[in-house]
Every structure is written in structure tokens, then in C-alpha cells.
Design an enzyme around this catalytic site. Structure first.
Site, mmCIF file in Angstrom:
data_model
loop_
_atom_site.group_PDB
_atom_site.id
_atom_site.type_symbol
_atom_site.label_atom_id
_atom_site.label_comp_id
_atom_site.label_asym_id
_atom_site.label_seq_id
_atom_site.Cartn_x
_atom_site.Cartn_y
_atom_site.Cartn_z
ATOM 1 N N GLY A 18 101.061 15.944 -48.373
ATOM 2 C CA GLY A 18 101.489 15.914 -49.775
ATOM 3 C C GLY A 18 100.643 14.957 -50.592
ATOM 4 O O GLY A 18 100.336 15.219 -51.765
ATOM 5 N N ASP B 210 109.843 6.353 -46.597
ATOM 6 C CA ASP B 210 109.580 7.058 -45.339
ATOM 7 C C ASP B 210 110.322 6.446 -44.146
ATOM 8 O O ASP B 210 110.345 7.024 -43.062
ATOM 9 C CB ASP B 210 108.075 7.079 -45.050
ATOM 10 C CG ASP B 210 107.330 7.936 -46.074
ATOM 11 O OD1 ASP B 210 107.917 8.904 -46.589
ATOM 12 O OD2 ASP B 210 106.159 7.619 -46.372
HETATM 13 C C1 S3P Z 1 103.061 8.261 -50.611
HETATM 14 C C2 S3P Z 1 104.186 8.227 -51.400
HETATM 15 C C3 S3P Z 1 105.517 8.649 -50.962
HETATM 16 C C4 S3P Z 1 105.594 8.769 -49.440
HETATM 17 C C5 S3P Z 1 104.394 9.443 -48.841
HETATM 18 C C6 S3P Z 1 103.118 8.704 -49.212
HETATM 19 C C7 S3P Z 1 101.773 7.827 -51.176
HETATM 20 O O1 S3P Z 1 105.817 9.894 -51.563
HETATM 21 O O2 S3P Z 1 106.763 9.473 -49.049
HETATM 22 O O3 S3P Z 1 104.507 9.481 -47.427
HETATM 23 O O4 S3P Z 1 100.833 7.544 -50.405
HETATM 24 O O5 S3P Z 1 101.670 7.740 -52.412
HETATM 25 P P1 S3P Z 1 106.431 9.951 -53.067
HETATM 26 O O6 S3P Z 1 105.589 9.080 -53.882
HETATM 27 O O7 S3P Z 1 106.332 11.374 -53.491
HETATM 28 O O8 S3P Z 1 107.861 9.482 -52.912
#
Ligand code: S3P
EC number: 2.5.1.19
Length: 429
Positions: free
Chosen positions: A92, A310
Site C-alpha cells: 500500500g 500496525d
Molecule cells: C505507513 C503508514 C500506515 C501503515 C503502513 C505504513 C507508511 O498506513 O499502516 O504499514 O509507511 O506511511 P496509513 O498511513 O494508511 O495508516
């Protein structure tokens, strides 16, 4: 499938964790819009960060050097139009931050991912980017594949409905290629690595309370030492805190307060933590020691979640061993991670004997309850597989864990270290 059994003995060990995933992603992704050689020391070499590496190479970045410890990336700072669809795998962070980079590409960028990533919400980046004048096409409902056409676009001001470092970072990256400033306000501070790293790379970034503003401009490549990942360390610290006579020390750990919420709650649950800060640059880091089993039930509220997003499922596991009723709320975002982590955590812990009730945005857990081994499935989610492996260390009997190979996403050596810790053998700790 892997068969796991309870750990009968205590331990007092040092465990080294891999480089932070969020910082590794950022160093790789930001290299694409920076002039010169980006030298990343102590990077996390895992499937997720390799997705980012593939992405920047598709945008014209040259991989000059790559070893277990170090990656060097060379860029002119100008992005090329990729010649093929870019696969972001399970990541993501890669996909959302890439949308911000794509805003600066005068051409077509098409992003896709695996079966989990194409089910994760992208409307949260599509809408604000469209407001900046970037063309974004998506599959029905705001899901990947995404097709973006960027180049010149305007600046803008945004108020985010959810605290998300990924969305904030995508917009700040888009700000670098905008005609005017981009500013982003969040409801609660999410991890601030992007702000910090962009500043060090020469961007004009202003943080005022919960609002961050970036001015358009170019970046300079830097050398970056990546400290250890608190989200990886959380598994060993939970493993130490879930039973008596276990002590774990994690050296070279990232201490950024926007990432250490889990450890603060661990302390509230009655575990003992010793923080020894060793430095502040490029991010605060040091050695953390966790000893003493958790005791008290806890209440966790929405404002605390972003600093441990997380790690929250590990609190649910720990709560099963605490006296009283724990209530963890305000964590609805967990439903749209690599899996629906509220549902999968409930499924794993309940199958192992926990008294856990699922809520729309968290859980209610009654403790203490002895856990027992069972057949459980990580549902393709790396953090769910590692949660089950930690739970198995206090579960009577045998646990059959399916989907353990998903640890390759963020922690390829997790089980190597797990067995070495269990058997008291020395590994490259
Ligand atoms: C992350 C932000 C988090 C986290 C992901 C890594 C990042 O997601 O859950 O594992 O590196 O910016 P969200 O910002 O969508 O909550």
C-alpha cells in the site's frame, strides 16, 4: 504450514530487527525525484520494499549498487514515463506514495497490485489528486488498477478525514511538482518520516501543529542510515511481555515518537521498558529493553492509534493475558490493511481460546485466559502470521499456522530468528 509449540523456558536475549519499512520505502521512492546518488544503509530487503525498488526503476532510476546492507540509486530527478504497467505487489505504501510521484510525470503511469492491494481503498488519494488537476482513473469504487496522467498541476489545501501517513505523503510528494504550495492537515499526527526526510533532502517543508505545507521544488539525494523497524521489534517485545521470565533487548531501534505508541501502552499494561537513546539523526534511535509480563487490562482510544497502527493486534493478544476487561477502540482503519485485521485477529485469538469480542473499530477482551494451540491462518497477511506465531509461544499444545510465508513481505528472517530464540541457539542476532 508450520507447526508451533509453547516455549517452556524464559530467555534474556538481544534481537536485531531489520531496517524500518516506512523509512526504506521513502528513501527509495524519494530518490526518484532527487538529483544524484541516494545511498541507503541498513535498508529493509523484503518483498514490499522491492516493490518500491521496481517502481522507481520503471520511472527511470538506476540501481547502482544493491547488497544485503546497502542500496544505491541514481536519478536525474526527472521522472520518465514508464513503458509498462507497474506492479506494486502487496504494498500500500508503494502504491499510495507512487500516486504522488505520478502527479509529476508528464505521461501515463498505471499502477496495479496483488489480490489484497486491489481491494484496498484508493479514493482517499484519488480525490485530492484530482483536485490538484491530476487525471486519475480507477476501477469502480476507487480501487486499483489506477491510471494517472500528471505533469503540471496546481497546489491546494487539504483537511484529511482520517490520519494516514500514506495519504499525507502522497499529497506532499505531489506538492513538489505543483505550481504552488500543497498543505495537508490531519486529524491526529501520523508518522512524520516524509516531512523529516524531505527537509533533509532540501525541500521547503513547514510543520505547524497538525498542518504540513510543502513548496514546489527539487530534491538532492542524500546518504541515509535506516534504524531498526519498531513494527518488527513489536513482535519480539510482545513475545517477551506475554509470559514471565522473558527479556528482550533491541539495539539500533527507531525511536520516533510517531511510531512508538505500542511500547507506551506496553508500559501501561505493567511491562518494564528501558529506553537508551543513542542518537537523533536522521531520526531518533537507540536501544530498547523489555522485561516483565503484562498485568493490567487497558483502554486504548482513537487518538493513540496512528502511532501504533500496525501493532494494535499485538495489544489484543497481550490483553488476553491481563487481569480484567480491555477495550481497544478507534482502530477502524485496521479493517482496510493487508487483511481485515480486526476480523482476522479475532478469528486467530478466538480459535486459540481467547475471550474476544469484535467491535466495528476494535475489540473487547476479557482476561486472563489460557490459550491453546489450534489450526490458524494468517490470511495472507504478514502481520497476522507473526501475531499467531507469538501467540503460539504461550498456547498449550500444537498450533498449525497456515500462510507463514507471507512474512517475506516485511520480515523475511522472522522465523529464522524465532527458532534461534526458541532453541537458544545463536543466529546472526
Ligand atoms: C505507513 C503508514 C500506515 C501503515 C503502513 C505504513 C507508511 O498506513 O499502516 O504499514 O509507511 O506511511 P496509513 O498511513 O494508511 O495508516
Amino acid at each position: 504450514m508450520v507447526e508451533l509449540t509453547a516455549w517452556q523456558h524464559g530467555f534474556n536475549r538481544q534481537v536485531r530487527v531489520p531496517g524500518d519499512k516506512s523509512l526504506t520505502h521513502r528513501a527509495i521512492l524519494f530518490s526518484a525525484v532527487a538529483h544524484g546518488d541516494m545511498e541507503i544503509e541498513g535498508w529493509l530487503d523484503a518483498a514490499d520494499t522491492r516493490s518500491s525498488l521496481g517502481l522507481v526503476q520503471a520511472l527511470g532510476v538506476q540501481l547502482v549498487e544493491s547488497s544485503a546492507r546497502r542500496v544505491v540509486l541514481r536519478s536525474s530527478g526527472l521522472l520518465e514515463e514508464p513503458s509498462a504497467v507497474i506492479d506494486c505487489g502487496n504494498s500500500g505504501t508503494t502504491m499510495r506514495l507512487a500516486t504522488g510521484l505520478a502527479a509529476g510525470v508528464a505521461g501515463l503511469v498505471v499502477l496495479t497490485g496483488d489480490e489484497s492491494l486491489v481491494r484496498r481503498p484508493m479514493q482517499r488519494v484519488i480525490d485530492p489528486l484530482a483536485q490538484l488537476g491530476v487525471t486519475v482513473l480507477s476501477r469502480g469504487g476507487g480501487y486499483a488498477p489506477l491510471a494517472l496522467r500528471g505533469g503540471r498541476h496546481r497546489g491546494g489545501q487539504f483537511v484529511l478525514p482520517v490520519a494516514s501517513a500514506q495519504v499525507k505523503s502522497a499529497l506532499l510528494l505531489a506538492g513538489l511538482s505543483a505550481d504552488e504550495a500543497v498543505s495537508v492537515q490531519e486529524p491526529t499526527r501520523s508518522r512524520d518520516h516524509t516531512e523529516r526526510m524531505l527537509k533533509v533532502m532540501g525541500a521547503s517543508v513547514n510543520v505547524a501543529g497538525l498542518r504540513t505545507t510543502v513548496q514546489p521544488g527539487r530534491l538532492n539525494a542524500i546518504g541515509f542510515d535506516v534504524p531498526g523497524d519498531p513494527s518488527a521489534a513489536a513482535f519480539w517485545c510482545a513475545l517477551a511481555a506475554v509470559a514471565p521470565d522473558r527479556v528482550v533487548t533491541v539495539p539500533n531501534l527507531l525511536f520516533n515518537p510517531t511510531r512508538t505508541g505500542f511500547f507506551r501502552v506496553l508500559q501501561r499494561m505493567g511491562s518494564r521498558l528501558k529506553w537508551e537513546e543513542a542518537g537523533q539523526v536522521p531520526e531518533p534511535w537507540g536501544t530498547l529493553t523489555v522485561s516483565g509480563m503484562v498485568q493490567q487490562a487497558i483502554v486504548v482510544e482513537a487518538a493513540e492509534i496512528p502511532a501504533m497502527v500496525d501493532e494494535v493486534p499485538l495489544l489484543a493478544l497481550l490483553a488476553t493475558q491481563c487481569e480484567g476487561t480491555s477495550v481497544i477502540g478507534g482502530a477502524g482503519e485496521l479493517r482496510v490493511k493487508e487483511s481485515d485485521r480486526i476480523r482476522v485477529t479475532t478469528e486467530i485469538l478466538r480459535t486459540m481460546g481467547a475471550k474476544i469480542e469484535e467491535q466495528p473499530d476494535g475489540w473487547v477482551i476479557e482476561g486472563p485466559t489460557p490459550l491453546h494451540g489450534a489450526a490458524v491462518d494468517g490470511r495472507g497477511d504478514h502481520r497476522m502470521a507473526m501475531l499467531a506465531a507469538v501467540a503460539a509461544t504461550v498456547a498449550r499444545g500444537h498450533t498449525q499456522l497456515t500462510g507463514e510465508d507471507s512474512v517475506r513481505i516485511s520480515y523475511p528472517r522472522f522465523f529464522e530468528q524465532y527458532w534461534a530464540l526458541k532453541n537458544g541457539t545463536s543466529s546472526r542476532f
